[in-house]
Design a protein around this motif. Sequence first.
Motif, PDB file in Angstrom:
ATOM      1  N   SER A 690      18.505  27.206   8.141  1.00  0.00           N
ATOM      2  CA  SER A 690      18.766  26.645   6.806  1.00  0.00           C
ATOM      3  C   SER A 690      19.679  25.428   6.907  1.00  0.00           C
ATOM      4  O   SER A 690      19.615  24.526   6.074  1.00  0.00           O
ATOM      5  N   LEU A 691      20.502  25.355   7.958  1.00  0.00           N
ATOM      6  CA  LEU A 691      21.333  24.145   8.123  1.00  0.00           C
ATOM      7  C   LEU A 691      20.437  22.931   8.389  1.00  0.00           C
ATOM      8  O   LEU A 691      20.662  21.850   7.833  1.00  0.00           O
ATOM      9  N   LEU A 692      19.413  23.140   9.216  1.00  0.00           N
ATOM     10  CA  LEU A 692      18.488  22.032   9.479  1.00  0.00           C
ATOM     11  C   LEU A 692      17.848  21.571   8.161  1.00  0.00           C
ATOM     12  O   LEU A 692      17.771  20.372   7.874  1.00  0.00           O
ATOM     13  N   ARG A 693      17.444  22.520   7.361  1.00  0.00           N
ATOM     14  CA  ARG A 693      16.829  22.159   6.062  1.00  0.00           C
ATOM     15  C   ARG A 693      17.819  21.366   5.206  1.00  0.00           C
ATOM     16  O   ARG A 693      17.456  20.379   4.579  1.00  0.00           O
ATOM     17  N   ARG A 694      19.067  21.812   5.192  1.00  0.00           N
ATOM     18  CA  ARG A 694      20.050  21.123   4.329  1.00  0.00           C
ATOM     19  C   ARG A 694      20.350  19.719   4.855  1.00  0.00           C
ATOM     20  O   ARG A 694      20.534  18.789   4.077  1.00  0.00           O
ATOM     21  N   LEU A 695      20.371  19.584   6.184  1.00  0.00           N
ATOM     22  CA  LEU A 695      20.607  18.243   6.741  1.00  0.00           C
ATOM     23  C   LEU A 695      19.454  17.305   6.370  1.00  0.00           C
ATOM     24  O   LEU A 695      19.673  16.149   6.007  1.00  0.00           O
ATOM     25  N   VAL A 696      18.249  17.838   6.458  1.00  0.00           N
ATOM     26  CA  VAL A 696      17.079  17.008   6.101  1.00  0.00           C
ATOM     27  C   VAL A 696      17.155  16.647   4.614  1.00  0.00           C
ATOM     28  O   VAL A 696      16.962  15.489   4.220  1.00  0.00           O
ATOM     29  N   ALA A 697      17.502  17.635   3.792  1.00  0.00           N
ATOM     30  CA  ALA A 697      17.584  17.383   2.343  1.00  0.00           C
ATOM     31  C   ALA A 697      18.668  16.342   2.039  1.00  0.00           C
ATOM     32  O   ALA A 697      18.557  15.584   1.070  1.00  0.00           O
ATOM     33  N   ALA A 698      19.704  16.286   2.920  1.00  0.00           N
ATOM     34  CA  ALA A 698      20.789  15.321   2.695  1.00  0.00           C
ATOM     35  C   ALA A 698      20.461  13.955   3.306  1.00  0.00           C
ATOM     36  O   ALA A 698      21.338  13.095   3.420  1.00  0.00           O
ATOM     37  N   GLY A 699      19.224  13.770   3.747  1.00  0.00           N
ATOM     38  CA  GLY A 699      18.806  12.454   4.257  1.00  0.00           C
ATOM     39  C   GLY A 699      19.013  12.300   5.751  1.00  0.00           C
ATOM     40  O   GLY A 699      19.102  11.172   6.239  1.00  0.00           O
ATOM     41  N   SER A 700      19.117  13.404   6.490  1.00  0.00           N
ATOM     42  CA  SER A 700      19.275  13.382   7.954  1.00  0.00           C
ATOM     43  C   SER A 700      20.408  12.471   8.412  1.00  0.00           C
ATOM     44  O   SER A 700      20.189  11.434   9.043  1.00  0.00           O
ATOM     45  N   PRO A 701      21.663  12.838   8.120  1.00  0.00           N
ATOM     46  CA  PRO A 701      22.778  12.007   8.576  1.00  0.00           C
ATOM     47  C   PRO A 701      22.820  11.946  10.106  1.00  0.00           C
ATOM     48  O   PRO A 701      22.316  12.852  10.773  1.00  0.00           O
ATOM     49  N   PRO A 702      23.429  10.883  10.678  1.00  0.00           N
ATOM     50  CA  PRO A 702      23.512  10.814  12.147  1.00  0.00           C
ATOM     51  C   PRO A 702      24.367  11.950  12.702  1.00  0.00           C
ATOM     52  O   PRO A 702      25.233  12.485  11.989  1.00  0.00           O
ATOM     53  N   VAL A 703      24.114  12.302  13.946  1.00  0.00           N
ATOM     54  CA  VAL A 703      24.745  13.470  14.569  1.00  0.00           C
ATOM     55  C   VAL A 703      26.278  13.402  14.481  1.00  0.00           C
ATOM     56  O   VAL A 703      26.950  14.433  14.321  1.00  0.00           O
ATOM     57  N   GLN A 704      26.829  12.206  14.535  1.00  0.00           N
ATOM     58  CA  GLN A 704      28.296  12.058  14.473  1.00  0.00           C
ATOM     59  C   GLN A 704      28.852  12.500  13.116  1.00  0.00           C
ATOM     60  O   GLN A 704      30.049  12.721  12.975  1.00  0.00           O
TER      61      GLN A 704
END
Length: 719
Positions: A690-704
Amino acid sequence: MKMATYSVLSGSVALITLQNPPVNALSEAVRTGITDAVQRTLKDPQVTSVVICGQNGRFCGGADIREFAGPMSGPPLVPMIHALEAMEKPVVAAIEGLALGGGLELALGCHYRIAHSQALLGLPEVTLGLLPAAGGSQRLPRLIGLPAALDLITTGRHISASEALKLGIVDQVTDDNALKMAVEFARSVVGQPLGPRRLSTRPCHSPPDVDSVLDQALAQVWQRGRGALAPVACVGALRAAATLPYAQGMEKERELMATLFNSGQARALQYAFFSQRVVGKWQPSGARWDNSTTRTIRKAAVIGLGTMGRGIVVALALAGVSVVAVESQEKQLAAARQMVPEMLQRGAGRRGLDTPPGVISFSSGLEDVSEVELVIEAVFEDMALKRRIFSRLATVCRPGTVLCSNTSGLDIDQLAEATQNPALVVGMHFFAPAHVMKLLEVVCGPRSSPEAVATAMVLGKRMGKVSVAVGNCPGFVGNRMLKPYMEQANFLLEEGATPQQVDEALEGFGFPMGVFRMSDLSGLDVGWRVRKEAGLTEQGVEPTRMRQGQRYSPLPDQMCEGGRLGQKTGRGWYRYDGPGGRVARSDPWVQNFLETYRARHGLVPRRIATEEILERCLYALTNEGFNILQDGVAAGPEDIDVIYVFGYGWPRHRGGPMFHAGQVGLARVLEKLEHYQHSHPDVPHLKPSSLLRRLVAAGSPPVQKWREFISKDRVHSQL
Ligand SMILES: CCCCCCC/C=C/C(=O)SCCNC(=O)CCNC(=O)[C@H](O)C(C)(C)COP(=O)(O)OP(=O)(O)OC[C@H]1O[C@@H](n2cnc3c(N)ncnc32)[C@H](O)[C@@H]1OP(=O)(O)O
């Protein structure tokens, strides 16, 4: 203030001082300062010579790597160094502390180099996915010859001042004040001809068999590099130095650098550099890298002298810790008595030491550990046995002794419960061979005290390890992620792949060994024991290929039942020339075994593409990484990536699994996981985190930015 200052000593020696702590990197301000200082020197008729040095006893750590992420501005390095070299007044580099990368390239543009005996020099650009593109690839071979330049530039290794003197990189080495000596030296060479001192004007002396030397170097970097671009480009730049005039060589250096500079590999390697530093600023469980109280460990004990235990003993002794090495089985103790001194001698030799710093004593009983300050238990993975040892240690050791376990995945809290003082218990998970592998997972149990955690972290660093603090869960970080990776590899065999096919795909990606060759090396029984402990090898009432309601592959268990434990038995997923053999050959027996297995279970084999092998193995592993971040078992993606690069052979030029997911695109990783989960609904590890989903939903911020995202996410979910 970051800059380069200009001053004049005794009216005639101009002193240019680089000031950009902590390593005086050549940032825009420093380059501007040097450029201005050169102009002032040229204009000042009183000045007859120039010395360049770095503030705080460090000459220069190279170009400012942080600036690589943005647009380049300010004076470029190449013309700046040319301007120095072209001066008609002698320029002397006073090298204290370090001269690395652009720092050494700057020194190569000077007419003379004086180094302190403790200084380190090198051109490590290759380790950042680059090449020495401030003229270093052209000047160094003109100074020390092609073969030596090939070695230094393609490996990026740091060398001592004495080696630099032998190679002819520096003119003099001093144990005294290098700056003072450089100033005296500068005065003494005023008026001497500078032409021969300008490296760009020298011919490049190449061996007669120059082509074969270069081809050999290329073959070597291909083999070592596992797909890394920078070492290949370094050889290309040196080929230009050896075969073209200087100006054309510089043009080639520039072209190759431009290609590397914008490559994903350079970004990955620079990320890996900074990740290691981020991880070094640990702060788990109330402990902190910069201000925690730690116990200084002078004497430690290791319990269990199998492969891991022996390696840990050697690593401790090499770090100057006296060790009591305990083993209850007579045969194993005798083997350790013979092997450990040999390993220690080799380790000391590699470090240039005549005698190992730590003293080792052997014992067959726990009572001999009563005087130590820290114990590392390294018996095999059996919770009951480990608990018995911990409970005994708690009575034998003096109060305050830190108790560590080298378990690769068992619950640290359960071990702590077996003692009277659970706050003193932490995990120290080493990787085999423990005296060689750089990674150490320090496992913080829910009750581990900040002091115990900090003591283990600091001891790890003293042992030369990259210590990563992780939380307590089955398999911690590394092995928890390995489980879905290996699981996919086994499923792929069931579906039609061969061990070679899976291994070749992973080795093509850049792993030194595919999953099956690695499994043969470490022994198939290691995982078998863990699965037995977890009750997975018992079939019960479920179908053969199901356990606890999930798809399960009994293939590795069946291999173990048949005595195929890998290299140690001469048979595993491959066959070897007898027990202990190292060369893996494909085994028709395995082919037949897989065919029979598939037929028995009604599995119709299909052709599986390399892309699917990589996606299923790597994304299943990465997906678990997202779960780990979500659970707070790792502090950030950098921790996971450092663990995978240093402990699991993840190719450094691909940054690590979490960085790689960002490079591929989080949305694509999510889409692929959804696709494979749809085809394999009985495999929970393919269910996107679900974290991956939320990161994608947030526009895939850079790893940093993930750390910040996760902590905000956590606060948000607690509201
Ligand atoms: C088209 C452009 C053309 C440009 C031509 C470019 C040609 C030249 C390229 C280069 O020079 S690339 C850089 C080459 N240099 C290096 O690779 C050295 C990298 N640094 C190190 O290996 C180590 O930091 C060190 C210098 C050996 C010091 O080690 P130490 O353990 O003492 O300290 P660290 O914790 O590693 O570092 C402290 C601090 O400094 C930061 N840092 C180190 N080097 C650089 C650097 N070159 N640029 C920017 N920052 C650097 C490091 O990140 C640490 O920062 P914090 O974590 O404390 O914030």
